[in-house]
Write a protein that holds these residues in place. Structure first.
Motif, mmCIF file in Angstrom:
data_model
loop_
_atom_site.group_PDB
_atom_site.id
_atom_site.type_symbol
_atom_site.label_atom_id
_atom_site.label_comp_id
_atom_site.label_asym_id
_atom_site.label_seq_id
_atom_site.Cartn_x
_atom_site.Cartn_y
_atom_site.Cartn_z
ATOM 1 N N LEU A 235 1.131 2.519 13.720
ATOM 2 C CA LEU A 235 1.312 3.605 12.768
ATOM 3 C C LEU A 235 2.616 3.370 12.019
ATOM 4 O O LEU A 235 3.589 2.881 12.594
ATOM 5 N N CYS A 236 2.611 3.731 10.739
ATOM 6 C CA CYS A 236 3.803 3.591 9.897
ATOM 7 C C CYS A 236 4.149 4.939 9.276
ATOM 8 O O CYS A 236 4.104 5.097 8.041
ATOM 9 N N PRO A 237 4.502 5.935 10.086
ATOM 10 C CA PRO A 237 4.777 7.275 9.547
ATOM 11 C C PRO A 237 6.034 7.299 8.693
ATOM 12 O O PRO A 237 7.033 6.652 9.015
ATOM 13 N N TYR A 238 5.972 8.030 7.598
ATOM 14 C CA TYR A 238 7.150 8.199 6.758
ATOM 15 C C TYR A 238 8.189 9.027 7.500
ATOM 16 O O TYR A 238 7.851 9.855 8.364
ATOM 17 N N VAL B 209 0.837 -1.200 0.000
ATOM 18 C CA VAL B 209 0.000 0.000 0.000
ATOM 19 C C VAL B 209 0.873 1.250 0.000
ATOM 20 O O VAL B 209 0.625 2.208 -0.744
ATOM 21 N N ALA B 210 1.916 1.253 0.837
ATOM 22 C CA ALA B 210 2.808 2.405 0.917
ATOM 23 C C ALA B 210 3.516 2.639 -0.418
ATOM 24 O O ALA B 210 3.660 3.779 -0.872
ATOM 25 N N ALA B 211 3.966 1.560 -1.057
ATOM 26 C CA ALA B 211 4.642 1.696 -2.350
ATOM 27 C C ALA B 211 3.687 2.207 -3.420
ATOM 28 O O ALA B 211 4.044 3.061 -4.246
ATOM 29 N N GLU B 212 2.451 1.719 -3.403
ATOM 30 C CA GLU B 212 1.461 2.161 -4.390
ATOM 31 C C GLU B 212 1.122 3.634 -4.189
ATOM 32 O O GLU B 212 0.962 4.383 -5.161
ATOM 33 N N ALA B 213 1.007 4.062 -2.923
ATOM 34 C CA ALA B 213 0.706 5.473 -2.638
ATOM 35 C C ALA B 213 1.811 6.375 -3.159
ATOM 36 O O ALA B 213 1.552 7.465 -3.692
ATOM 37 N N ARG B 214 3.059 5.922 -3.044
ATOM 38 C CA ARG B 214 4.197 6.695 -3.532
ATOM 39 C C ARG B 214 4.147 6.796 -5.060
ATOM 40 O O ARG B 214 4.310 7.880 -5.623
#
Length: 225
Positions: A147-150, A102-107
Protein backbone atom coordinates in the motif's frame (compact mmCIF):
# COMPACT_ATOMS: atom_id res chain seq x y z
CA UNK A 1 -7.72 -0.39 19.17
CA UNK A 2 -9.93 -2.95 17.47
CA UNK A 3 -9.21 -4.30 14.01
CA UNK A 4 -10.92 -2.55 11.11
CA UNK A 5 -14.26 -4.03 10.17
CA UNK A 6 -14.13 -6.12 7.00
CA UNK A 7 -15.95 -4.51 4.08
CA UNK A 8 -19.55 -5.62 3.74
CA UNK A 9 -19.98 -4.13 0.28
CA UNK A 10 -17.46 -3.64 -2.51
CA UNK A 11 -17.39 -2.62 -6.14
CA UNK A 12 -14.72 -4.18 -8.34
CA UNK A 13 -14.00 -2.31 -11.56
CA UNK A 14 -12.28 -4.55 -14.06
CA UNK A 15 -13.06 -8.27 -14.17
CA UNK A 16 -9.75 -9.56 -15.43
CA UNK A 17 -7.50 -11.98 -13.55
CA UNK A 18 -6.66 -9.71 -10.61
CA UNK A 19 -10.14 -8.23 -10.35
CA UNK A 20 -11.69 -11.69 -10.22
CA UNK A 21 -9.21 -12.80 -7.57
CA UNK A 22 -10.22 -9.91 -5.28
CA UNK A 23 -13.92 -10.40 -6.02
CA UNK A 24 -13.69 -14.09 -5.17
CA UNK A 25 -11.91 -13.31 -1.89
CA UNK A 26 -14.58 -10.76 -0.96
CA UNK A 27 -17.38 -13.15 -1.87
CA UNK A 28 -15.74 -15.93 0.12
CA UNK A 29 -15.80 -13.65 3.17
CA UNK A 30 -19.50 -12.93 2.72
CA UNK A 31 -19.25 -9.44 1.23
CA UNK A 32 -21.69 -8.19 -1.38
CA UNK A 33 -19.71 -7.54 -4.57
CA UNK A 34 -20.81 -5.42 -7.51
CA UNK A 35 -18.94 -5.78 -10.79
CA UNK A 36 -18.11 -3.27 -13.51
CA UNK A 37 -16.19 -3.77 -16.75
CA UNK A 38 -16.17 -2.04 -20.12
CA UNK A 39 -16.98 -5.41 -21.73
CA UNK A 40 -20.42 -6.71 -20.68
CA UNK A 41 -19.43 -10.22 -21.74
CA UNK A 42 -16.61 -10.20 -19.21
CA UNK A 43 -18.99 -9.15 -16.44
CA UNK A 44 -21.47 -11.85 -17.47
CA UNK A 45 -18.73 -14.48 -17.27
CA UNK A 46 -17.63 -13.21 -13.86
CA UNK A 47 -21.23 -13.47 -12.64
CA UNK A 48 -21.46 -17.04 -13.91
CA UNK A 49 -18.35 -17.89 -11.89
CA UNK A 50 -19.91 -16.44 -8.73
CA UNK A 51 -17.70 -13.36 -8.45
CA UNK A 52 -20.58 -10.99 -7.76
CA UNK A 53 -23.48 -9.11 -9.32
CA UNK A 54 -23.66 -6.50 -12.05
CA UNK A 55 -23.33 -2.95 -10.67
CA UNK A 56 -26.51 -0.95 -11.22
CA UNK A 57 -27.11 2.79 -10.95
CA UNK A 58 -28.71 3.89 -7.71
CA UNK A 59 -26.86 1.46 -5.47
CA UNK A 60 -25.51 2.91 -2.19
CA UNK A 61 -21.82 3.79 -2.07
CA UNK A 62 -19.71 0.69 -1.42
CA UNK A 63 -17.44 0.37 1.61
CA UNK A 64 -14.50 0.03 -0.78
CA UNK A 65 -14.01 0.35 -4.54
CA UNK A 66 -11.24 -1.72 -6.12
CA UNK A 67 -9.89 -0.44 -9.43
CA UNK A 68 -8.58 -3.58 -11.13
CA UNK A 69 -7.71 -2.16 -14.53
CA UNK A 70 -4.33 -1.81 -16.27
CA UNK A 71 -2.04 0.87 -14.84
CA UNK A 72 -2.51 3.10 -17.88
CA UNK A 73 -6.24 3.43 -17.18
CA UNK A 74 -6.25 3.53 -13.36
CA UNK A 75 -6.45 7.31 -13.02
CA UNK A 76 -9.24 7.73 -15.57
CA UNK A 77 -11.27 4.95 -13.94
CA UNK A 78 -10.59 6.28 -10.45
CA UNK A 79 -11.59 9.82 -11.38
CA UNK A 80 -14.87 8.67 -12.93
CA UNK A 81 -15.67 6.34 -10.01
CA UNK A 82 -15.10 9.12 -7.49
CA UNK A 83 -17.13 11.59 -9.57
CA UNK A 84 -20.02 9.12 -9.52
CA UNK A 85 -19.66 8.51 -5.79
CA UNK A 86 -19.31 4.75 -6.14
CA UNK A 87 -17.62 4.24 -2.79
CA UNK A 88 -16.34 5.60 0.50
CA UNK A 89 -12.77 4.36 -0.01
CA UNK A 90 -10.81 3.59 -3.16
CA UNK A 91 -7.76 1.52 -4.03
CA UNK A 92 -6.17 0.04 -7.12
CA UNK A 93 -4.34 -3.25 -7.59
CA UNK A 94 -2.43 -2.56 -10.80
CA UNK A 95 0.62 -4.77 -11.24
CA UNK A 96 3.13 -2.14 -12.30
CA UNK A 97 6.47 -0.58 -11.43
CA UNK A 98 5.13 2.89 -12.27
CA UNK A 99 3.12 3.71 -9.11
CA UNK A 100 4.98 7.01 -8.78
CA UNK A 101 3.72 8.10 -12.21
CA UNK A 102 0.19 6.92 -11.39
CA UNK A 103 0.22 8.85 -8.11
CA UNK A 104 1.46 12.01 -9.84
CA UNK A 105 -1.16 11.70 -12.58
CA UNK A 106 -3.94 11.21 -10.00
CA UNK A 107 -2.82 14.40 -8.26
CA UNK A 108 -2.75 16.38 -11.51
CA UNK A 109 -6.10 14.99 -12.62
CA UNK A 110 -7.75 16.21 -9.43
CA UNK A 111 -8.67 12.84 -7.94
CA UNK A 112 -9.67 12.80 -4.28
CA UNK A 113 -6.38 11.65 -2.79
CA UNK A 114 -7.77 11.63 0.74
CA UNK A 115 -9.96 8.65 -0.06
CA UNK A 116 -7.53 6.84 -2.40
CA UNK A 117 -4.93 4.32 -1.25
CA UNK A 118 -2.77 3.00 -4.12
CA UNK A 119 -2.00 -0.71 -3.81
CA UNK A 120 -0.38 -3.71 -5.46
CA UNK A 121 -0.85 -7.28 -4.20
CA UNK A 122 2.11 -9.42 -5.23
CA UNK A 123 0.35 -12.59 -6.31
CA UNK A 124 1.43 -15.50 -8.46
CA UNK A 125 -0.29 -14.98 -11.84
CA UNK A 126 -0.40 -18.75 -12.23
CA UNK A 127 -2.47 -19.17 -9.07
CA UNK A 128 -5.81 -17.77 -10.19
CA UNK A 129 -9.01 -19.10 -8.59
CA UNK A 130 -12.19 -19.86 -10.49
CA UNK A 131 -14.51 -19.74 -7.51
CA UNK A 132 -14.92 -17.82 -4.21
CA UNK A 133 -11.98 -18.30 -1.85
CA UNK A 134 -11.13 -17.57 1.78
CA UNK A 135 -8.21 -15.86 3.49
CA UNK A 136 -6.77 -19.33 4.18
CA UNK A 137 -6.78 -20.70 0.64
CA UNK A 138 -6.79 -17.80 -1.80
CA UNK A 139 -4.14 -16.41 -4.15
CA UNK A 140 -3.33 -13.63 -1.65
CA UNK A 141 -2.79 -15.92 1.33
CA UNK A 142 0.57 -15.15 2.94
CA UNK A 143 1.51 -12.74 0.16
CA UNK A 144 2.75 -9.18 0.33
CA UNK A 145 0.17 -6.49 -0.49
CA UNK A 146 1.90 -3.15 -0.93
CA UNK A 147 0.00 0.00 0.00
CA UNK A 148 1.17 3.53 -0.77
CA UNK A 149 -1.10 5.72 1.40
CA UNK A 150 -0.71 9.46 1.13
CA UNK A 151 0.58 11.16 4.26
CA UNK A 152 -2.71 12.94 4.89
CA UNK A 153 -4.99 10.19 3.63
CA UNK A 154 -8.31 9.82 5.40
CA UNK A 155 -7.74 7.27 8.20
CA UNK A 156 -11.16 5.79 7.49
CA UNK A 157 -10.22 5.10 3.87
CA UNK A 158 -6.86 3.63 4.85
CA UNK A 159 -8.56 1.42 7.46
CA UNK A 160 -11.07 0.18 4.86
CA UNK A 161 -8.30 -0.82 2.45
CA UNK A 162 -6.30 -2.36 5.30
CA UNK A 163 -9.37 -4.45 6.16
CA UNK A 164 -9.56 -5.58 2.52
CA UNK A 165 -5.94 -6.74 2.65
CA UNK A 166 -6.58 -8.65 5.88
CA UNK A 167 -9.74 -10.21 4.52
CA UNK A 168 -7.75 -11.56 1.57
CA UNK A 169 -5.18 -13.10 3.93
CA UNK A 170 -2.30 -10.93 2.71
CA UNK A 171 0.46 -9.09 4.58
CA UNK A 172 0.27 -5.31 4.32
CA UNK A 173 3.50 -3.47 3.57
CA UNK A 174 3.61 0.34 3.33
CA UNK A 175 6.00 1.91 0.82
CA UNK A 176 6.19 5.24 -0.94
CA UNK A 177 5.41 5.06 -4.68
CA UNK A 178 9.10 5.47 -5.46
CA UNK A 179 10.08 2.69 -3.05
CA UNK A 180 7.36 0.50 -4.53
CA UNK A 181 8.62 1.03 -8.07
CA UNK A 182 12.21 0.19 -7.16
CA UNK A 183 11.19 -2.94 -5.26
CA UNK A 184 8.85 -4.23 -7.96
CA UNK A 185 11.36 -3.49 -10.69
CA UNK A 186 13.94 -5.49 -8.76
CA UNK A 187 11.52 -8.39 -8.40
CA UNK A 188 10.76 -8.29 -12.11
CA UNK A 189 14.42 -8.69 -12.99
CA UNK A 190 15.43 -10.85 -10.04
CA UNK A 191 12.69 -13.28 -8.91
CA UNK A 192 12.36 -13.52 -5.14
CA UNK A 193 11.52 -17.07 -3.95
CA UNK A 194 9.68 -15.74 -0.91
CA UNK A 195 7.22 -13.83 -3.07
CA UNK A 196 6.44 -16.82 -5.24
CA UNK A 197 5.93 -19.20 -2.33
CA UNK A 198 2.37 -19.05 -0.98
CA UNK A 199 3.48 -19.13 2.63
CA UNK A 200 6.76 -17.27 2.21
CA UNK A 201 7.77 -13.72 3.01
CA UNK A 202 10.27 -12.00 0.75
CA UNK A 203 13.41 -10.47 2.15
CA UNK A 204 14.61 -6.90 1.95
CA UNK A 205 12.19 -4.01 1.46
CA UNK A 206 9.20 -6.30 0.90
CA UNK A 207 9.42 -8.24 4.16
CA UNK A 208 6.08 -7.85 6.01
CA UNK A 209 6.54 -5.17 8.64
CA UNK A 210 6.05 -6.11 12.29
CA UNK A 211 2.49 -5.31 13.34
CA UNK A 212 1.97 -2.32 15.58
CA UNK A 213 -0.43 -2.01 18.53
CA UNK A 214 -3.40 -1.59 16.19
CA UNK A 215 -2.53 -4.68 14.18
CA UNK A 216 -1.34 -2.71 11.15
CA UNK A 217 2.01 -3.17 9.54
CA UNK A 218 4.81 -1.04 10.87
CA UNK A 219 5.10 2.48 9.55
CA UNK A 220 7.05 3.42 6.46
CA UNK A 221 7.92 6.71 4.86
CA UNK A 222 4.66 8.10 3.54
CA UNK A 223 4.16 9.71 0.11
CA UNK A 224 3.22 13.36 0.19
CA UNK A 225 0.42 14.91 -1.79
Amino acid sequence: MTSPTAPRTATVIGCGTRGLAVAFALRGAGAQVQLLDRDPRVVARAQELGAGSLWLPGLPAADVVVVATPAATVVDVLYEAQARGLGRAYTDIAATDTKEAVAAEARLRGCDLLGYVPGNPLIDPGHVPHRPTTAANGPFTGRIWILCPYQDADPTATAAVDALVRLCGAHRRDLTPAQHDRAVAALTHTPTPGVAAPAGCPSGPLRPARSGPDGRAGTAEQPRR
